[in-house]
Design an enzyme around this catalytic site. Sequence first.
Site, PDB file in Angstrom:
ATOM      1  N   HIS A  63      12.565  48.505  56.590  1.00 39.23           N
ATOM      2  CA  HIS A  63      12.296  47.095  56.293  1.00 39.23           C
ATOM      3  C   HIS A  63      12.098  46.954  54.793  1.00 39.23           C
ATOM      4  O   HIS A  63      12.035  47.944  54.063  1.00 39.23           O
ATOM      5  CB  HIS A  63      11.088  46.577  57.074  1.00 39.23           C
ATOM      6  CG  HIS A  63       9.787  47.188  56.709  1.00 39.23           C
ATOM      7  ND1 HIS A  63       9.500  48.519  56.934  1.00 39.23           N
ATOM      8  CD2 HIS A  63       8.666  46.670  56.125  1.00 39.23           C
ATOM      9  CE1 HIS A  63       8.276  48.788  56.523  1.00 39.23           C
ATOM     10  NE2 HIS A  63       7.747  47.678  56.014  1.00 39.23           N
ATOM     11  N   ASP A  67       6.478  48.877  49.567  1.00 38.20           N
ATOM     12  CA  ASP A  67       6.085  50.287  49.651  1.00 38.20           C
ATOM     13  C   ASP A  67       7.132  51.146  50.350  1.00 38.20           C
ATOM     14  O   ASP A  67       6.986  52.370  50.414  1.00 38.20           O
ATOM     15  CB  ASP A  67       4.724  50.433  50.338  1.00 38.20           C
ATOM     16  CG  ASP A  67       4.685  49.848  51.740  1.00 38.20           C
ATOM     17  OD1 ASP A  67       5.190  48.727  51.925  1.00 38.20           O
ATOM     18  OD2 ASP A  67       4.125  50.495  52.649  1.00 38.20           O
ATOM     19  N   HIS A  68       8.195  50.512  50.820  1.00 37.03           N
ATOM     20  CA  HIS A  68       9.270  51.253  51.489  1.00 37.03           C
ATOM     21  C   HIS A  68      10.587  51.218  50.710  1.00 37.03           C
ATOM     22  O   HIS A  68      11.517  51.944  51.074  1.00 37.03           O
ATOM     23  CB  HIS A  68       9.493  50.707  52.896  1.00 37.03           C
ATOM     24  CG  HIS A  68       8.324  50.919  53.800  1.00 37.03           C
ATOM     25  ND1 HIS A  68       8.281  51.908  54.750  1.00 37.03           N
ATOM     26  CD2 HIS A  68       7.128  50.277  53.881  1.00 37.03           C
ATOM     27  CE1 HIS A  68       7.115  51.866  55.387  1.00 37.03           C
ATOM     28  NE2 HIS A  68       6.406  50.882  54.873  1.00 37.03           N
ATOM     29  N   HIS A 141       7.351  43.666  63.504  1.00 36.08           N
ATOM     30  CA  HIS A 141       6.606  43.633  62.246  1.00 36.08           C
ATOM     31  C   HIS A 141       6.710  42.230  61.650  1.00 36.08           C
ATOM     32  O   HIS A 141       7.407  41.369  62.190  1.00 36.08           O
ATOM     33  CB  HIS A 141       7.172  44.692  61.294  1.00 36.08           C
ATOM     34  CG  HIS A 141       6.276  45.027  60.145  1.00 36.08           C
ATOM     35  ND1 HIS A 141       4.931  45.255  60.286  1.00 36.08           N
ATOM     36  CD2 HIS A 141       6.546  45.175  58.809  1.00 36.08           C
ATOM     37  CE1 HIS A 141       4.410  45.537  59.107  1.00 36.08           C
ATOM     38  NE2 HIS A 141       5.369  45.490  58.197  1.00 36.08           N
ATOM     39  N   ASP A 212       6.781  50.736  60.207  1.00 34.57           N
ATOM     40  CA  ASP A 212       5.842  49.637  60.449  1.00 34.57           C
ATOM     41  C   ASP A 212       6.176  48.797  61.683  1.00 34.57           C
ATOM     42  O   ASP A 212       7.245  48.174  61.762  1.00 34.57           O
ATOM     43  CB  ASP A 212       5.799  48.724  59.229  1.00 34.57           C
ATOM     44  CG  ASP A 212       5.340  49.456  57.982  1.00 34.57           C
ATOM     45  OD1 ASP A 212       5.413  50.689  57.966  1.00 34.57           O
ATOM     46  OD2 ASP A 212       4.926  48.786  57.022  1.00 34.57           O
ATOM     47  N   HIS A 270       2.298  57.136  57.403  1.00 31.22           N
ATOM     48  CA  HIS A 270       1.900  55.776  57.017  1.00 31.22           C
ATOM     49  C   HIS A 270       0.393  55.604  57.244  1.00 31.22           C
ATOM     50  O   HIS A 270      -0.058  54.734  57.969  1.00 31.22           O
ATOM     51  CB  HIS A 270       2.706  54.736  57.799  1.00 31.22           C
ATOM     52  CG  HIS A 270       2.784  53.400  57.122  1.00 31.22           C
ATOM     53  ND1 HIS A 270       1.907  52.374  57.390  1.00 31.22           N
ATOM     54  CD2 HIS A 270       3.644  52.928  56.184  1.00 31.22           C
ATOM     55  CE1 HIS A 270       2.226  51.323  56.665  1.00 31.22           C
ATOM     56  NE2 HIS A 270       3.280  51.641  55.910  1.00 31.22           N
TER      57      HIS A 270
END
EC number: 3.1.26.11
Length: 309
Positions: A63, A67-68, A141, A212, A270
């Site tokens: 996604h 942070d990804h 999410h 997530d 995570h």
Amino acid sequence: MEIQFLGTSAGQPSKSRNVSCIALKLLDELNEVWLFDVGEATQHQILKTNIRPRKVTRIFISHTHGDHIFGLPGFLSSRSFQGDGGPLTIYGPAGIEQFVQTSLRVSKTRVSYPIKYVVLKEDGLIFENDIFAVYTARLDHRVPSFGFRVVEKPRPGELLMDKVAEYNVPNGPLLGQLKAGKIITLSDGQKLDGRDFLGEERPGRIVTIIYDTRPTKNIGELADNADVLVHESTFDGGEEKMAHRYFHSTCLDAARVARDHNVGELYLTHISARYTGRAGRQLEHDARKIFKHTHLANDLDNFEITLRG
């Protein structure tokens, strides 16, 4: 096949954990490395490993939260600077191409290799070759988020040497062709079908990566019979309401998936910065009450994924 955790923190880096990235090393199988999410400073983490950026051929983005993905522009740029980087394919939700291209354009960065983008829209097969297939499914999410299932195709059975000996097949190319399941012709003109000289096929390995998400049935479908399940564990088991509110999972959610879907090994990632030291180990301890083969992943941990049985 090996899996290495380059970043295991949730949301932002901590002193002991960088943000999300996983490397699936397929060096023996394909001479390639695949990345799953590329958080900020991923290229710094790679410097601490034996991974060569030019070996990275596919990147799967779950996604588009920062942070990804914030590590993508830097990694792509460095891969170009180092040269010898072949084509690269990025799989991700809508917006990932715009993010990468805008970052490269504004910074006036030119990469020396072609980048192909595959936009994830529907559940199902997104990649296949002779050895592997990769499937994706939508998660739950705050933004479109996808999980991944990497399936190694069945491996040929072992060559039945006792049976081969009955036909005096000489060592060399003919034996290799027989092992590959091909039809060979002996010096006396007799034909042998390699498939008759192989044992039962061995199932390949399955790796499932879930970032997530709240608990959802799609996770189970992706995780069924996986040798390795990597599952986000942002919160501990006592924070179910908070996890639900923020569209995340607890360590117990991850353990239940592993228990209910015949998983081999579960790796928790995570991890919120609130869980350091003993609190982090408690996540693993609590999850093991449900699924004993649970491991708390730490940055730079590297694990071999062996064939079951």
